[in-house]
Design an enzyme around this catalytic site. Structure first.
Site, mmCIF file in Angstrom:
data_model
loop_
_atom_site.group_PDB
_atom_site.id
_atom_site.type_symbol
_atom_site.label_atom_id
_atom_site.label_comp_id
_atom_site.label_asym_id
_atom_site.label_seq_id
_atom_site.Cartn_x
_atom_site.Cartn_y
_atom_site.Cartn_z
ATOM 1 N N GLY A 36 0.837 -1.204 0.000
ATOM 2 C CA GLY A 36 0.000 0.000 0.000
ATOM 3 C C GLY A 36 0.869 1.249 0.000
ATOM 4 O O GLY A 36 0.681 2.164 -0.809
ATOM 5 N N HIS A 37 1.857 1.274 0.911
ATOM 6 C CA HIS A 37 2.770 2.418 0.958
ATOM 7 C C HIS A 37 3.538 2.571 -0.361
ATOM 8 O O HIS A 37 3.724 3.685 -0.857
ATOM 9 C CB HIS A 37 3.806 2.224 2.073
ATOM 10 C CG HIS A 37 3.237 2.137 3.459
ATOM 11 N ND1 HIS A 37 3.288 0.973 4.201
ATOM 12 C CD2 HIS A 37 2.628 3.056 4.246
ATOM 13 C CE1 HIS A 37 2.746 1.201 5.394
ATOM 14 N NE2 HIS A 37 2.330 2.439 5.455
ATOM 15 N N GLN A 153 -8.615 10.407 7.761
ATOM 16 C CA GLN A 153 -7.327 11.103 7.804
ATOM 17 C C GLN A 153 -7.129 11.946 6.550
ATOM 18 O O GLN A 153 -6.739 13.114 6.622
ATOM 19 C CB GLN A 153 -6.211 10.066 7.930
ATOM 20 C CG GLN A 153 -4.810 10.594 7.722
ATOM 21 C CD GLN A 153 -3.770 9.546 8.042
ATOM 22 O OE1 GLN A 153 -3.553 9.209 9.191
ATOM 23 N NE2 GLN A 153 -3.135 8.997 7.020
ATOM 24 N N VAL A 176 -4.960 -0.392 -1.335
ATOM 25 C CA VAL A 176 -4.329 -1.599 -1.884
ATOM 26 C C VAL A 176 -4.691 -2.778 -0.986
ATOM 27 O O VAL A 176 -4.583 -2.685 0.244
ATOM 28 C CB VAL A 176 -2.799 -1.426 -1.977
ATOM 29 C CG1 VAL A 176 -2.132 -2.701 -2.453
ATOM 30 C CG2 VAL A 176 -2.466 -0.264 -2.903
ATOM 31 N N SER A 186 0.023 -2.168 8.213
ATOM 32 C CA SER A 186 1.152 -2.587 9.046
ATOM 33 C C SER A 186 0.649 -3.414 10.221
ATOM 34 O O SER A 186 1.351 -4.291 10.726
ATOM 35 C CB SER A 186 1.901 -1.359 9.563
ATOM 36 O OG SER A 186 2.286 -0.537 8.485
ATOM 37 N N ARG A 187 -0.564 -3.143 10.675
ATOM 38 C CA ARG A 187 -1.105 -3.853 11.838
ATOM 39 C C ARG A 187 -1.548 -5.273 11.500
ATOM 40 O O ARG A 187 -1.797 -6.060 12.424
ATOM 41 C CB ARG A 187 -2.248 -3.052 12.465
ATOM 42 C CG ARG A 187 -1.763 -1.761 13.129
ATOM 43 C CD ARG A 187 -2.831 -1.082 13.969
ATOM 44 N NE ARG A 187 -2.281 0.006 14.772
ATOM 45 C CZ ARG A 187 -2.320 1.301 14.449
ATOM 46 N NH1 ARG A 187 -2.894 1.690 13.321
ATOM 47 N NH2 ARG A 187 -1.781 2.209 15.243
HETATM 48 P P1 AMP Z 1 0.715 4.559 7.899
HETATM 49 O O1 AMP Z 1 2.137 4.149 7.764
HETATM 50 O O2 AMP Z 1 -0.200 3.446 8.291
HETATM 51 O O3 AMP Z 1 0.532 5.810 8.707
HETATM 52 O O4 AMP Z 1 0.241 4.940 6.440
HETATM 53 C C1 AMP Z 1 0.953 5.854 5.664
HETATM 54 C C2 AMP Z 1 0.167 6.176 4.415
HETATM 55 O O5 AMP Z 1 -0.073 4.977 3.687
HETATM 56 C C3 AMP Z 1 -1.220 6.760 4.742
HETATM 57 O O6 AMP Z 1 -1.521 7.782 3.794
HETATM 58 C C4 AMP Z 1 -2.120 5.573 4.562
HETATM 59 O O7 AMP Z 1 -3.441 5.920 4.227
HETATM 60 C C5 AMP Z 1 -1.443 4.853 3.419
HETATM 61 N N1 AMP Z 1 -1.843 3.447 3.383
HETATM 62 C C6 AMP Z 1 -1.773 2.546 4.402
HETATM 63 N N2 AMP Z 1 -2.281 1.356 4.013
HETATM 64 C C7 AMP Z 1 -2.689 1.518 2.728
HETATM 65 C C8 AMP Z 1 -3.305 0.663 1.763
HETATM 66 N N3 AMP Z 1 -3.612 -0.603 2.042
HETATM 67 N N4 AMP Z 1 -3.576 1.169 0.549
HETATM 68 C C9 AMP Z 1 -3.277 2.452 0.243
HETATM 69 N N5 AMP Z 1 -2.695 3.309 1.096
HETATM 70 C C10 AMP Z 1 -2.398 2.848 2.327
#
Ligand code: AMP
Length: 282
Positions: A36-37, A153, A176, A186-187
């Site tokens: 996703g990231h 968010q 994704v 990540s969780r």
């Molecule tokens: P985080 O590291 O969880 O704070 O996420 C960092 C960025 O990645 C944020 O903009 C999230 O919305 C995005 N993100 C996390 N998981 C996904 C995913 N499965 N698909 C798309 N973007 C994601």
């Protein structure tokens, strides 16, 4: 890829980029990176000359009793993934670099954070808005890319940037998913095998409710009941909230019309998972 750990280092690299006219896309993350990231990084490359990613587990957005201490951290792996996806700069500051002392400034968007996750994580979006405002001020990117998985968010950040006239475009990339529909997170690493199977209930519930909406169901309560019933059918899952709201204002109306955001937060064991989908209600 260049790794920087100080604000001063980022500023000086940023000045160099300004001199050469390089356009920058920022992808803020908390690390423990997954596809996703990396999709956000790839999208950033389409939108700018260089992608700068940040990895910072932001203490300000975790509540007491949440998973700040045990949040997965592996900077070496994250750096390798970011370099592989084509990022040019990784900004990975220590907590003291971003918060040499507690912030006296509060960045609050109560109009957008009273419901959904905001209702269950008091102070969370203040922490998010604060760190994103800081990162946008430090990096001064042309565009910043966020994921639709964290819909509330993204709505908060869009409005923050609009209200404060910050000169940055906010791009939101679709969620994704794994092959079975589970949103990458990540969780997900916290889940054991049984919980991992149970976690597919979020996507299933959203699909069910989306089908009902496509079939003409407009009543908010009915859509939320479909979400809740599907989650209730999974013994390892416990619903925190199920909501059908306006995708932009996040307001709940008796009856949805046009576009609607269906959103869920579910505990699978001790792990809190969220997911959402936007539907067109005919
Ligand atoms: P985080 O590291 O969880 O704070 O996420 C960092 C960025 O990645 C944020 O903009 C999230 O919305 C995005 N993100 C996390 N998981 C996904 C995913 N499965 N698909 C798309 N973007 C994601």
């Amino acid at each position: 890829m260049l790794t920087l750990t100080t604000i001063a280092g980022v500023r000086s690299r940023r000045e160099e980029a300004a001199r050469t006219g390089v356009r920058i896309a920022l992808v803020p993350t908390m690390g423990a990176l997954h596809d996703g990231h990396l999709a956000l990084v790839r999208r950033g490359r389409e939108l700018a000359d260089e992608v700068w990613a940040s990895v910072f587990v932001n203490p300000a957005q975790f509540g007491p009793g949440e998973d700040f201490e045990r949040y997965p951290r592996d900077l070496e792996r994250d750096a390798a993934l970011l370099a592989g996806a084509g990022a040019s700069v990784l900004f990975a500051p220590a907590t003291k670099e971003m918060f040499p002392r507690p912030s006296a400034t509060v960045v609050d968007l109560p109009a957008l954070t009273g419901g959904l996750c905001g209702a269950h994580r008091p102070g969370h979006f203040r922490g998010v808005a604060l760190i994103v405002a800081k990162l946008l001020n430090v990096v001064q990117p042309h565009v910043a890319v966020f994921g639709a998985k964290d819909w509330q968010q993204a709505a908060v950040i869009r409005r923050l940037v609009e209200d404060l006239d910050m000169p940055v475009r906010i791009e939101v990339h679709p969620t994704v998913r794994e092959d079975d529909g589970l949103a990458r997170s990540s969780r997900n690493a916290y889940l054991d095998a049984g919980q991992r199977r149970a976690a597919t209930v979020l996507h299933r519930a959203l699909q069910r409710a989306a089908a009902a909406a496509a079939g003409g169901e407009r009543r908010r309560a009915a859509l939320e009941a479909i979400l809740a019933a599907e989650v209730a059918a999974e013994p390892l899952a416990r619903l925190q909230y199920a909501a059908a709201v306006d995708p932009d204002t996040l307001e709940a109306r008796e009856s949805v019309s046009g576009r609607a955001l269906l959103a869920l937060a579910v505990f699978v064991g001790a792990t809190r998972l969220i997911d959402n989908i936007v539907v067109e209600v005919p």
